[in-house]
Design a protein around this motif. Structure first.
Motif, short mmCIF file in Angstrom:
data_model
loop_
_atom_site.label_atom_id
_atom_site.label_comp_id
_atom_site.label_asym_id
_atom_site.label_seq_id
_atom_site.Cartn_x
_atom_site.Cartn_y
_atom_site.Cartn_z
N PRO A 266 0.64 -1.67 0.25
CA PRO A 266 -0.05 0.22 -0.09
C PRO A 266 0.96 1.13 0.11
N VAL A 267 2.01 1.00 0.61
CA VAL A 267 2.31 2.83 0.62
C VAL A 267 2.83 2.85 -0.70
N ALA A 268 3.60 1.96 -1.86
CA ALA A 268 4.34 2.16 -2.57
C ALA A 268 3.26 2.63 -3.38
N PHE A 269 1.87 2.33 -3.08
CA PHE A 269 0.68 2.91 -3.74
C PHE A 269 -0.04 4.30 -3.65
N VAL A 270 0.95 4.58 -2.44
CA VAL A 270 0.40 5.82 -2.02
C VAL A 270 1.47 6.77 -2.22
N ALA A 271 2.37 6.78 -2.31
CA ALA A 271 3.87 7.26 -3.04
C ALA A 271 3.68 7.98 -4.57
#
Length: 503
Positions: A266-271
């Motif tokens: 999920p953090v990769a998608f938020v970035a």
């Protein structure tokens, strides 16, 4: 969005490829683009441009492609005449510095290029993360190519509409709205994955939604190239945009691997969602000229654009050529996670790391190729350089398909990226140069259509074949078929060859 292709690609194509095909996916060029397969933010199969994310995120997220604004600037000039689409000869910057870097003399181009680079890093983070997540959960090449198809197929369906609108509507507000919509989709993707709702079908649906936003703004992104650099610097600008997409491909996968390992998907998608905001901010500081087309009905505009593309031999030849290349050759971009799985036979983490390695290698090759294009074109001529890359592409693909280890695959994919970017940028530049000013947005959108339809269909066709006979044999077979088709066309229709290779 970023685009395959983006291909392809005006200097800043945002997520989608051109992306192309402007650099992704197919880059084309524009993302294509920024979705499951990069060209998504835009090339560009570039791109994508790109993974074709690339094909979409052109010029600000530059992808690899084509589109209109005012009239093309005067070749000898370097600064815009403040909205007319022409350039002021008296205030043009001098032609100092390496030819491949001259577009950076122009402030607007540089601002959008930097913003697009940030956006492409995010786009590639999402592309690698989505591909690794899907192939790890399913182990199926078919699902992997469905993600790529979802990112790029909307280009083929919606780019003509975007092209017709790009010739008539103010570009800044449309580009801002499109990038914000793509950012919102990336946030939704992060929320679903964090909540455990990461079924392949859900991922494909969100990637397709994001691809639709990229497809609509892709022609707008590509259309602003004449507002940013003079006519004589189109090849250099298109090549730099492809380098932008592929520099993102170098940094993005490495960051994706580290981010997923440390914090989760999920953090990769938020970035990625945050990276779209860089283009939104840059657009506030750039002056763009008015559209060059005349008000008319949508269907009338599309018909007139199609007629203009058909009457211009070079545009017609370039669009046909990118369609064949995208169908047979470009699927190697969507199949990078499959190759990673084939070379490692490991778990999700090993597949994600190898996917990042291979994607970075392709991006590095494309950057080197992009920086060499303008100097080589000055020595050999643009047409001869394009012809040589078309001949070499099947050869390097066959070698890549025979790779047996991750590092061997990375070295060979570096070579593929170097040659492929020459094909994508060469064809995209040809359309930019030959398309009539009043129809440039629509003709460039047809280029994106050819890339955006042929690439996902080719990927979908190759996925089940790979599940049946293996990746190596499939890649070799399609490369040989591409060589045979090009040889047959050169023998039966030499006029088409002249239309592609003329300077």
């Amino acid at each position: 969005m970023r685009t395959a292709g983006q291909a392809g690609r005006a200097p800043w194509r945002k997520k989608g490829g051109i992306r192309r095909p402007r650099g992704g996916g197919p880059a084309t060029n524009g993302s294509a683009c920024h979705t499951g397969a990069p060209d998504r933010k835009a090339e560009r199969l570039d791109h994508a441009a790109g993974t074709p994310d690339c094909a979409i995120r052109t010029q600000g997220r530059a992808a690899a492609g084509p589109d209109p604004t005012g009239g093309p600037p005067d070749e000898a000039s370097g600064t815009p005449d403040h909205g007319t689409g022409q350039r002021d000869h008296a205030t043009a910057p001098t032609g100092r510095g390496p030819s491949s870097l001259r577009p950076f003399r122009h402030r607007s181009f540089t601002l959008l290029w930097i913003a697009g680079f940030i956006s492409y890093i995010g786009s590639w983070m999402q592309t690698v993360a989505v591909g690794a997540l899907v192939i790890s959960n399913t182990g199926s090449a078919t699902w992997a190519v469905l993600v790529a198809a979802g990112a790029f197929l909307p280009i083929g369906m919606l780019s003509p509409i975007g092209g017709a609108l790009a010739d008539r509507l103010p570009r800044r507000p449309v580009l801002i709205a499109g990038n914000l919509a793509a950012a919102g989709t990336a946030v939704l993707l992060a929320i679903l994955v964090a909540a455990g709702h990461d079924s392949p079908g859900a991922l494909v649906a969100l990637v397709t939604l994001q691809g639709a936003a990229s497809a609509l703004i892709g022609p707008f992104q590509q259309a602003i190239l004449p507002d940013l650099v003079p006519h004589s610097e189109f090849l250099a600008a298109t090549s730099i945009n492809s380098a932008q997409f592929n520099l993102g491909r170098i940094a993005g996968p490495a960051l994706a691997g580290a981010t997923v390992a440390a914090f989760g998907y999920p953090v990769a998608f938020v970035a990625n969602a945050a990276s779209f905001l860089a283009v939104v901010v840059a657009l506030a500081f750039v002056r763009l000229g008015p559209p060059g087309g005349q008000p008319s009905g949508l269907l009338t505009a599309l018909r007139s654009g199609f007629t203009a593309a058909r009457r211009e031999p070079s545009c017609r030849a370039a669009i046909g050529t990118i369609a064949v290349v995208a169908f047979l050759a470009s699927p190697f971009i969507a199949l990078v996670p499959v190759m990673a799985h084939h070379l490692t036979h490991g778990g999700p983490r090993a597949v994600a790391q190898t996917t990042a390695l291979l994607t970075t290698a392709q991006g590095a090759g494309a950057v080197v190729g992009a920086l060499c294009l303008a100097p080589l074109a000055g020595r050999l001529s643009r047409g001869r350089l394009l012809a040589g890359n078309l001949v070499l592409l099947p050869v390097v693909l066959i070698a890549y398909g025979a790779a047996q280890t991750p590092w061997q695959g990375a070295v060979l994919l570096f070579t593929v990226g170097l040659v492929y970017i020459g094909v994508l940028s060469g064809l995209s530049t040809l359309v930019q140069l030959r398309a009539p000013q009043a129809y440039r947005g629509r003709i460039l959108s047809f280029f994106l259509v050819a890339l955006g339809v042929a690439y996902p269909i080719g990927s979908l066709a190759q996925g089940p074949v790979i599940d049946w006979i293996g990746l190596g044999w499939t890649t070799a077979g399609t490369a040989v078929l591409l060589s045979l088709i090009m040889a047959a066309v050169a023998w039966r229709n030499p006029g088409l060859v002249r239309a592609i290779t003329r300077d």
